[in-house]
Scaffold this active site. Structure first.
Site, short mmCIF file in Angstrom:
data_model
loop_
_atom_site.label_atom_id
_atom_site.label_comp_id
_atom_site.label_asym_id
_atom_site.label_seq_id
_atom_site.Cartn_x
_atom_site.Cartn_y
_atom_site.Cartn_z
N ASP A 141 -0.96 -10.33 6.80
CA ASP A 141 -1.61 -9.04 6.57
C ASP A 141 -2.72 -8.83 7.60
O ASP A 141 -3.68 -9.61 7.67
CB ASP A 141 -2.20 -9.03 5.16
CG ASP A 141 -2.70 -7.65 4.73
OD1 ASP A 141 -3.06 -6.84 5.59
OD2 ASP A 141 -2.75 -7.41 3.51
N TRP B 191 -7.70 -4.43 -0.84
CA TRP B 191 -8.72 -4.13 0.16
C TRP B 191 -9.95 -3.61 -0.57
O TRP B 191 -9.87 -2.72 -1.41
CB TRP B 191 -8.21 -3.05 1.12
CG TRP B 191 -9.11 -2.76 2.30
CD1 TRP B 191 -8.97 -3.23 3.57
CD2 TRP B 191 -10.28 -1.92 2.32
NE1 TRP B 191 -9.97 -2.75 4.38
CE2 TRP B 191 -10.80 -1.94 3.63
CE3 TRP B 191 -10.95 -1.17 1.35
CZ2 TRP B 191 -11.93 -1.23 4.01
CZ3 TRP B 191 -12.08 -0.46 1.73
CH2 TRP B 191 -12.57 -0.49 3.04
N SER C 98 -3.39 -2.45 -1.94
CA SER C 98 -4.36 -2.13 -0.89
C SER C 98 -5.66 -1.59 -1.51
O SER C 98 -6.28 -2.28 -2.32
CB SER C 98 -3.74 -1.17 0.12
OG SER C 98 -4.54 -1.06 1.27
N MET C 99 -6.05 -0.36 -1.21
CA MET C 99 -7.22 0.20 -1.87
C MET C 99 -6.98 0.37 -3.36
O MET C 99 -7.93 0.35 -4.15
CB MET C 99 -7.63 1.52 -1.23
CG MET C 99 -8.35 1.35 0.10
SD MET C 99 -9.21 2.86 0.58
CE MET C 99 -9.88 2.36 2.16
N HIS D 73 0.94 -6.55 5.19
CA HIS D 73 0.17 -5.79 4.21
C HIS D 73 1.06 -4.93 3.33
O HIS D 73 0.70 -4.59 2.20
CB HIS D 73 -0.82 -4.89 4.95
CG HIS D 73 -1.74 -4.11 4.06
ND1 HIS D 73 -2.71 -4.71 3.27
CD2 HIS D 73 -1.84 -2.76 3.83
CE1 HIS D 73 -3.36 -3.77 2.59
NE2 HIS D 73 -2.85 -2.59 2.91
#
Length: 295
Positions: free
Chosen positions: A212, A191, A166-167, A244
């Site tokens: 996602d 992300w 993700s991040m 996700h």
């Protein structure tokens, strides 16, 4: 595709021994392969069975890293092969995602380490850190691993990689752009508000989930992949029906491709090219793209 090489009796026996041990759920510290094409080859000749097993051929141990003993990131856990028979290993730093702790990805630590890598799963400085901060923290964790950690003598500091979810995945792109000397990056469901990564020169495998809704592949993983120059070596794996949060539970297609990518580019082990070109297929795979063949 990799060039076919003759197999020595020693390597054949090693493969049989590893297969038998894996069948019983064991792990083995494997001696160096004979006549390796790359000086960084570690472990037996790869098979799908070895890559799909819950553990690879190396026994591992782990060390907790307190946030009080490091700078630039929030501590974490180091996983490493217990054997020193094969010399030094490449290393990988992995970041969790927004609001998440390392425990959300912790299954990846021993799994990757058991294939012949030193892995540090990091805690971030705060749970709300953005991708640019997570990228800097990944690099700080690699610097700690290679310069100050108790396992630094097991690591080849010229063979380093980053990954994250993700991040944290967006952070791994940030780290790859900032430090082109890295040998590999593996963003998982990444992300990032920055959609263009034409500056990335690090071999990058992006893994996304078809369903996602947090970082939809159409606006994150696919544009990231498309923006990386083909000359940089890149691949995109999309998992069928995956959300996700697919990296937060044991996911064999993710682990198999991630290990193969790290072995190919961190260890320069062309024996793993067979798993990258033409690449994975089957009901778990929605799509796969690659700049085959790898140079």
């Amino acid at each position: 595709m990799p060039t076919t090489r003759s197999r020595t009796p020693v390597r054949a026996l090693a493969r049989l021994a590893v297969a038998a041990l894996l069948a019983t759920g064991g792990a083995l510290a494997v001696p160096a392969a004979a006549s390796a094409a790359s000086p960084y080859e570690r472990g037996p000749a790869p098979t799908s069975a070895i890559l799909e097993a819950s553990r690879g051929p190396f026994a591992t141990s782990s060390i907790n890293v307190s946030s009080l003993s490091v700078t630039g990131f929030g501590g974490g856990v180091i996983y490493y092969p217990t054997s020193t028979a094969e010399g030094t290993f490449g290393a990988v730093a992995i970041s969790p995602g927004y609001t998440a702790a390392w425990s959300s990805l912790s299954w990846l630590g021993p799994r990757i380490a058991s294939h012949g890598f030193v892995v540090i799963g990091i805690e971030t400085n705060t749970r709300l850190d953005q991708p640019d901060s997570r990228g800097r923290q990944l690099l700080a964790a690699l610097d700690y691993l290679t310069q100050r950690s108790s396992v630094r003598g097991r690591i080849d500091s010229s063979r380093l990689a980053v990954a994250g979810h993700s991040m944290g995945g967006g952070g791994s792109l940030e780290a790859a752009a900032a430090r082109p000397s890295l040998q590999a990056a593996v963003p998982l469901a990444p992300w990032n508000l920055d959609k263009t990564w034409s500056e990335v020169r690090v071999p990058t495998l992006i893994i996304g989930g078809e369903t996602d809704s947090v970082a939809p592949v159409a606006t994150h993983s696919i544009p990231f992949y498309n923006s990386i120059p083909a000359s940089s070596e890149k691949a995109y794996l999309e998992l069928d029906g995956a959300s996700h949060f697919f990296p937060q539970t044991t996911n064999t297609p993710t682990a198999k491709q991630m290990v193969a990518w790290l072995k190919r580019f961190v260890d320069d082990d062309t024996r793993y090219e067979q798993f990258l070109c033409p690449g994975p297929s089957g009901s778990a795979i929605q799509e796969y793209r690659n700049t085959c063949p790898s140079s």
